[in-house]
Scaffold this active site. Sequence first.
Site, PDB file in Angstrom:
ATOM      1  N   ASN A   1     -24.851  51.208  -1.085  1.00 13.90           N
ATOM      2  CA  ASN A   1     -24.551  50.171  -0.090  1.00 13.90           C
ATOM      3  C   ASN A   1     -25.629  50.018   0.977  1.00 13.90           C
ATOM      4  O   ASN A   1     -25.413  49.338   1.978  1.00 13.90           O
ATOM      5  CB  ASN A   1     -23.202  50.459   0.561  1.00 13.90           C
TER       6      ASN A   1
ATOM      7  N   VAL B   1     -27.260  47.543   5.674  1.00 14.48           N
ATOM      8  CA  VAL B   1     -26.011  48.188   5.296  1.00 14.48           C
ATOM      9  C   VAL B   1     -25.014  47.130   4.824  1.00 14.48           C
ATOM     10  O   VAL B   1     -24.775  46.147   5.521  1.00 14.48           O
ATOM     11  CB  VAL B   1     -25.408  48.952   6.501  1.00 14.48           C
ATOM     12  N   CYS B   2     -24.436  47.352   3.657  1.00 11.69           N
ATOM     13  CA  CYS B   2     -23.386  46.478   3.142  1.00 11.69           C
ATOM     14  C   CYS B   2     -22.048  47.116   3.503  1.00 11.69           C
ATOM     15  O   CYS B   2     -21.632  48.097   2.890  1.00 11.69           O
ATOM     16  CB  CYS B   2     -23.516  46.320   1.631  1.00 11.69           C
ATOM     17  N   LEU B   3     -21.419  46.570   4.522  1.00  9.93           N
ATOM     18  CA  LEU B   3     -20.159  47.104   5.027  1.00  9.93           C
ATOM     19  C   LEU B   3     -19.329  45.921   5.500  1.00  9.93           C
ATOM     20  O   LEU B   3     -19.820  45.100   6.286  1.00  9.93           O
ATOM     21  CB  LEU B   3     -20.453  48.087   6.174  1.00  9.93           C
TER      22      LEU B   3
END
Length: 150
Positions: free
Chosen positions: A80, A87-89
């Site tokens: 992620n 950041v993939c959140l």
Amino acid sequence: MSGHLSNRILRETERLARDPVPGISVTPHEDNARYFNVILAGPAGSPYEGGIFRLELFLPADYPMQAPRVRFLTPLYHPNIDRLGRVCLDILKDRWSPALQIRTVLLSIQALMSEPNPDDPLNNEAADLWKKDIARAKQMAQEWTTRYAK
């Protein structure tokens, strides 16, 4: 300190200094109090344990209506987090709420380090390895932690 800072940002910054999050150090930048230097300890029990990761966190002008921008400066092997440190959140994208705070974001990133989500990747290579051979993926994450975060 440049520009006008909302009472919200001042309160959050004071709380982070007064009541720090375990394993996370947050310091406002001298020249811009919307920009924070973050030091995050790799979570215990994760492949990042023992590593010290540098991040930058920036509060946009319309914070808290818009999510902070966060980026890892220390390279890490994670499904992620891409090579640019993005950041993939969900809470940094479509699940952001003004009720969330800097503290919540950093705790969520720390949790993401412990529990990667290979089904919503930014680093497809890491995500594929996480799905096919989790032991090898964790070994890669440990190697990167030793190389870049010690």
